[in-house]
Structure formats: C-alpha cells, structure tokens
Enzyme design. Structure first.
Site, short mmCIF file in Angstrom:
data_model
loop_
_atom_site.label_atom_id
_atom_site.label_comp_id
_atom_site.label_asym_id
_atom_site.label_seq_id
_atom_site.Cartn_x
_atom_site.Cartn_y
_atom_site.Cartn_z
N ASP A 111 0.87 -1.17 0.00
CA ASP A 111 0.00 0.00 0.00
C ASP A 111 0.91 1.23 0.00
O ASP A 111 1.78 1.35 0.87
CB ASP A 111 -0.85 -0.01 1.29
CG ASP A 111 -2.25 0.49 1.06
OD1 ASP A 111 -2.40 1.52 0.39
OD2 ASP A 111 -3.18 -0.15 1.56
N ASP A 213 -2.94 4.62 -2.42
CA ASP A 213 -3.99 5.10 -1.54
C ASP A 213 -4.50 6.45 -2.02
O ASP A 213 -3.71 7.33 -2.37
CB ASP A 213 -3.40 5.24 -0.12
CG ASP A 213 -4.41 5.66 0.91
OD1 ASP A 213 -5.27 4.84 1.24
OD2 ASP A 213 -4.33 6.82 1.38
N GLU A 275 -6.68 3.24 -5.65
CA GLU A 275 -7.99 3.54 -5.07
C GLU A 275 -8.37 4.90 -5.62
O GLU A 275 -7.77 5.92 -5.26
CB GLU A 275 -7.87 3.60 -3.55
CG GLU A 275 -9.18 3.92 -2.87
CD GLU A 275 -8.99 4.51 -1.47
OE1 GLU A 275 -9.84 4.26 -0.63
OE2 GLU A 275 -7.99 5.21 -1.24
N HIS A 338 -11.08 -2.71 4.04
CA HIS A 338 -10.94 -2.28 5.43
C HIS A 338 -11.69 -0.99 5.74
O HIS A 338 -11.64 -0.51 6.87
CB HIS A 338 -9.45 -2.11 5.74
CG HIS A 338 -8.82 -1.04 4.89
ND1 HIS A 338 -8.68 -1.17 3.52
CD2 HIS A 338 -8.36 0.18 5.19
CE1 HIS A 338 -8.15 -0.08 3.04
NE2 HIS A 338 -7.94 0.77 4.02
N ASP A 339 -12.30 -0.37 4.74
CA ASP A 339 -12.98 0.92 4.95
C ASP A 339 -14.49 0.82 5.01
O ASP A 339 -15.16 1.80 5.37
CB ASP A 339 -12.61 1.90 3.83
CG ASP A 339 -11.18 2.40 3.95
OD1 ASP A 339 -10.67 2.48 5.08
OD2 ASP A 339 -10.57 2.69 2.90
C1 NOJ Z 1 -7.97 5.37 2.09
C2 NOJ Z 1 -7.65 4.21 2.99
O1 NOJ Z 1 -8.20 3.04 2.44
C3 NOJ Z 1 -8.21 4.54 4.36
O2 NOJ Z 1 -8.16 3.44 5.23
C4 NOJ Z 1 -7.43 5.71 4.90
O3 NOJ Z 1 -8.00 6.12 6.13
C5 NOJ Z 1 -7.43 6.89 3.94
N1 NOJ Z 1 -7.24 6.52 2.56
C6 NOJ Z 1 -6.33 7.83 4.30
O4 NOJ Z 1 -5.10 7.27 3.97
#
Ligand code: NOJ
Length: 559
Positions: A111, A213, A275, A338-339
């Site tokens: 990541d 990210d 992402e 994970h989000d």
């Molecule tokens: C996206 C990530 O998937 C998330 O977990 C993170 O809090 C934010 N970007 C900030 O890096």
C-alpha cells in the site's frame, strides 16, 4: 476470441487477497498482527500445490500499510517510508515474507500512502518548523485572506474543516483526512522525486506492485479556490456536500499517476493499482487507466460494492464497466475492504436474503466469474461479518473516532477484527496463546473459523477454494468475453463467459423463487457442472430445468 494480448499479466488472471496486517496473524504473540504471523499463514493462502486440500489458492497479497507509523490511521499515516513499523517486524522479516511468498507463487503488493504523510514524518517536522527550511514548501501551507478565519472552505473527508493551524509558521496546512495526516504538495518537484525514490526502493527489493492510496486527490488547485456547495446543500461542514472541483481529481493528478507508472515501467511485470476515491462517477473509473493506458493497471472504484444486493443493480454495474472500460484496459471488482462494512453485514437486511451462507456463495461466484480481477478481503472467504459489539474504549480507528464532528463517519473497526483461524483462544490469532488481540474477535468464531470450515465440505471457505480452482482452470472465466443472457434480471442473473474454445454459463438465483432456466435463449447443448451449490461437479445439466432456490451453478458447455 483471441486471447487479448499475447499473454495476460498475473494481475489480470490472478486473484488478489487483501490483508489488514494488524489483525491477520500475531506471530510474535504480543496481541498485534505482524509479518511473522503472515509468513506462518502463507500455506493457508497458497501452498503452491494446485490440489491442496487446505489452501485457498490466491495469487497475490495486497498488504495494508506496514511502514513505520504512529498509527493514528493504523498505518495510513507514514513516518518512514523506507522501513517497516516495529509493530509488524523488520526489513529482514519483510524480505523473508517476500521470498517465501514468491516461492509459493504469491506476489506481494504494498500500500503506497503518498497523498499525505504522518505529521510525525521528518519531512513534516522540518516543514512545519519555519518558513525558511528546505522543505518549507513540501506541504500545503496557506495564510487566510484578511478577515477570513480559514484559507478556504475545503473539508476533511473525516469531518470538519481540512485546515489545521500551526503556530510555528502562523499558517494553516491542509489535510484531506485526519489532521495528523498533512497532504503533500505534489506541485513541488522535490516531493515527487522523493516519492519516486521510495517507489524504486521497494521495487528494487522485489515487490510486485502497489496499491495507491487515495490516488485521486494528489493534486490541489494552486489558487486554493473554494469548492462550490452542492445545490440545496446547507451543511457547509460536510465533505460530501461539495463539488470537489479544486481539491480532488484535478487533471494534474493524471500526470502524477503517469509519472508513477513510468517508474514502474523501469521494472519487469509490476502492477499499479489505485484507489480512485471518487464521487462514484463512471467517467473516473475509465479515465484512471489513462488515454494511452499509461496510468493505473487496475482502478478500484466503489460502485459495485455499494450497489444494493439485487441482480438488476449489480448487473448494471457490470454492464457499465463492459461498455466503458476500453478493451486495452482491465476491470477489477471487490466486495469488501478495510474501509467499509463487510458485504454480509451490508446486505443482510435486504428482504430477499434469508440465508447469509447463500448470499456469501452467490456473492463469491459473482465476484470470481465476472470479467476482471477480483480483490478479496481477508476473512471474506469464511463469511466473516462485522463485529458491531466492540466496546467504545476498545475502538482503534482513531483517525475517525477522534475527529468527533457530527459528520464523522462511523468507526471502521467492525470490519477489521482478527482473522478467525480456529476455535481456540481468541480464534487462534496469537497461535494458541491467550493474549488479548488488538481488536476483539467476533463472538461467532467458535463456529466460524478456518479449521472448522475446512472440515465442512459445504462451508463458504470450501466453496471459495473450489471456485478459485475452477477459475484457475477455465480460460473463459479468466479472460473470456462476458455476455448476459438475462436482460431484465429480477431475482436471478445468467451470463456467459466465452473464448473461442470454451463457453461457461454462470447462473445465480438470488431468491427462493425458481425462475425457469429455459427463459435463457440458448439451444440445447449439454452442459457440465464445474461448481454448484446444488449439483455435483461433473453432472450433466439440462438448461430447461428450473433454477432452484438460491442456486448458484457454473456450467461448462460440453464440446
Ligand atoms: C484510504 C484508505 O483506504 C483509508 O483506510 C485511509 O484512512 C485513507 N485513505 C487515508 O489514507
């Protein structure tokens, strides 16, 4: 159909598995997951034996961040890009993981969190100390116009203003996420050079690719203009109430991604996944591949997982991708990460879903048989659901919990609880030791764990294992054309995956109703079961039979 391009890349044909290292496996038995834990679990992921009775059979691991971090955002706030956080181990541990993963045919994707650093990163410490230092311009520093309290109306995604005052400079810095995550100034060539140096550091070490990210927010408007408020929106403190014209998805971002891709192109066969962190606009998923296919290899977008669990909506998302993504680009799909809440928790409320196991198998089939690269999230293969009973004092998602404004999203901890390995202490997270894990294990672990699931031929895990093997053996499923046979799906989806030499039909009944398969306009050849919830593999099937309640069948046209 000719195989697109001479040979497909590993990131097109393979299945990528996301690990959240804090909660995967605790090798050094301190309650927190680490690299040694992952090394010990590699055989579960892929032991290199195609007929293995115990391993899942994935092709690549995406590791959520493992670099040195004060862990305000659990690793998404990096304080040293070229080292491993002691929580997870050392560079030696990482090299061992890489070597052992490669021996088993597993690629490693890191990541790359480069929109922002931690506020503990030496770059930020230096930059924030004064106006005159070599890194003074490495972050987004602004002074409000006379009479204004803040430099502009940009918001933080985690809630409230995105500006934080710094006394030493008597200025504000911008943070898209938590105030401990200051955004880098990507207009500064020195910043770009420093990041590309980091990328080369890991590529030289042998990593196979990166997940970028928040890759759509790198560039910000150099004039720091206000974002327009959306029509009829009144709450000015809500990130989602703005059109992000000036702090997100600027054309400059694509130049940066092209530069990053060019760095990867200096090496053989590496993958760039991003992402896209967009406002769910179709155009973005298309444009992030680059007009000349020189940006992301795979663009992660959220429309598919955010679709309701209804065939028509899901099919529409697939059709949108099929229509818009250029033939030279490649789609990718995911259900969980994970989000967001895990899909079985997200979708369990829908009226037709009576049985989460049926949904899990249907969702697995959909994810692994559409055209594109599937991303799995650890525990999804077991049917893990969110732990919604974490006491407040045990929550770990500080970046979100600390933001404490009304608009703050809910803690993401529910979907990050420890992997459920066995029925022993804390689900085997610390390999048999009774050590309290970083987040509490879900209470369902005595019944839902890897060890138990492997022994049950009908478990979700064994279904995933078979599905991965069927996919691996079928060129139609890996890269064949996708063609729907049901144009107005109600409670079922039926589609083909086709190459010149193989045709596979996938039928998923989302309901207890039993639609006629003969609605499907396909003449009566014979079809062999590759995998089904209702029929033995190898059985010949008559397409004129009804689909059974919640049936999932993957059939191969006999030659
Ligand atoms: C996206 C990530 O998937 C998330 O977990 C993170 O809090 C934010 N970007 C900030 O890096």
């Amino acid at each position: 159909m000719v195989k697109p391009s001479q040979s497909l890349k590993w990131w097109q044909e393979g299945v990528i598995y996301q690990i959240y290292p804090l909660t995967y496996a605790d090798g050094n038995q301190d309650g927190t997951g680490d690299l040694r834990g992952i090394i010990r679990r590699l055989d579960y992921l892929n032991d290199g034996d195609p007929d293995s009775a115990t391993s899942l059979g994935i092709d690549a691991i995406w590791l959520s961040p493992i670099n040195t971090s004060p862990m305000v955002d659990n690793g998404y706030d990096i304080a040293d890009y070229k080292d491993i956080c002691p929580t997870f181990g050392s560079l030696e541990d990482f090299d061992e993981l890489l070597e052992k993963a490669h021996q088993r045919g597993i690629r490693i994707i890191l990541d790359l969190v480069i929109n922002h650093t931690s506020n503990q990163h030496p770059w930020f410490l230096e930059s924030s100390a004064s106006h005159e230092n070599p890194k003074a311009d490495w972050y987004l520093w602004q002074t409000p116009f006379a009479g204004q309290k803040l430099p502009n109306n940009w918001q933080s995604y985690f809630g409230g203003t995105g500006w934080k005052y710094c006394e030493a400079r008597d200025q504000f810095y911008f943070h898209t996420f938590n105030e401990n995550q200051p955004d880098l100034n990507w207009h500064n060539p020195d910043v770009r050079a420093a990041i590309y140096d980091i990328i080369r550091f890991w590529l030289d070490r042998g990593v196979d690719g990166f997940r970028l990210d928040a890759s759509s927010v790198y560039s910000k408007d150099p004039y720091f203009r206000d974002n327009p408020l959306k029509y009829e929106a009144t709450d000015r403190n809500n990130y989602n109430n703005y059109h992000h014209l000036y702090d997100k998805n600027l054309p400059e971002t694509h130049r940066i991604i092209r530069e990053i891709r060019a760095v990867l192109e200096e090496y053989d066969d590496r993958a760039l996944i991003g992402e896209t962190f967009i406002d769910n606009r179709l155009y973005d998923s298309v444009i992030f591949h680059g007009v000349d296919q020189d940006e992301l290899h795979l663009a992660i977008t959220f429309e598919f997982p955010f679709s309701p669990w209804y065939p028509g909506y899901l099919q529409r998302e697939i059709e949108k991708n099929e229509i818009t993504i250029q033939p030279s680009a490649w789609p990718c799909y995911f259900l969980d990460n994970h989000d967001i809440p895990r899909h079985l928790s997200r979708w369990i409320d829908c009226s037709l879903c009576v049985d989460s196991e049926a949904i899990a198998k249907a969702a697995a089939t959909l994810l692994l048989t559409v055209r594109g690269t599937p991303l799995l999230y650890y525990g999804q293969e077991l049917g893990m659901v969110d732990n919604t009973d974490i006491p407040e004092e045990k929550l770990q998602d500080r970046a979100v919990v600390q933001s404490e404004t009304e608009e703050t999203p809910d803690s993401r901890d529910g979907a990050r609880t420890p992997m459920q390995w066995d029925g022993g202490s804390h689900a085997g997270f610390s390999f048999g030791q009774d050590i309290e894990p970083w987040l509490p294990v879900h209470a369902n672990y005595p019944e839902l764990n890897v060890q138990t699931a492997l022994q049950n031929p009908d478990s979700i895990l064994n279904f995933y294992r078979r599905l991965l093997r069927v996919r691996k053996q079928s060129e139609a499923l890996r890269w064949g054309k996708w063609r729907t046979l049901v144009h107005y799906p109600h409670e079922h989806m039926v589609y083909l995956r086709e190459t010149k030499t193989e045709t596979v039909l996938v039928a998923i009944n989302f309901s207890y109703e039993q639609p006629f398969k003969r609605d499907v306009t396909i003449d009566g050849e014979s079809w062999t079961v590759l995998l089904s919830t209702h029929y033995e593999a190898g059985k010949l099937i008559d397409l004129a039979d009804n689909l059974q309640a919640f049936e999932v069948s993957i059939l191969q046209k006999s030659r």
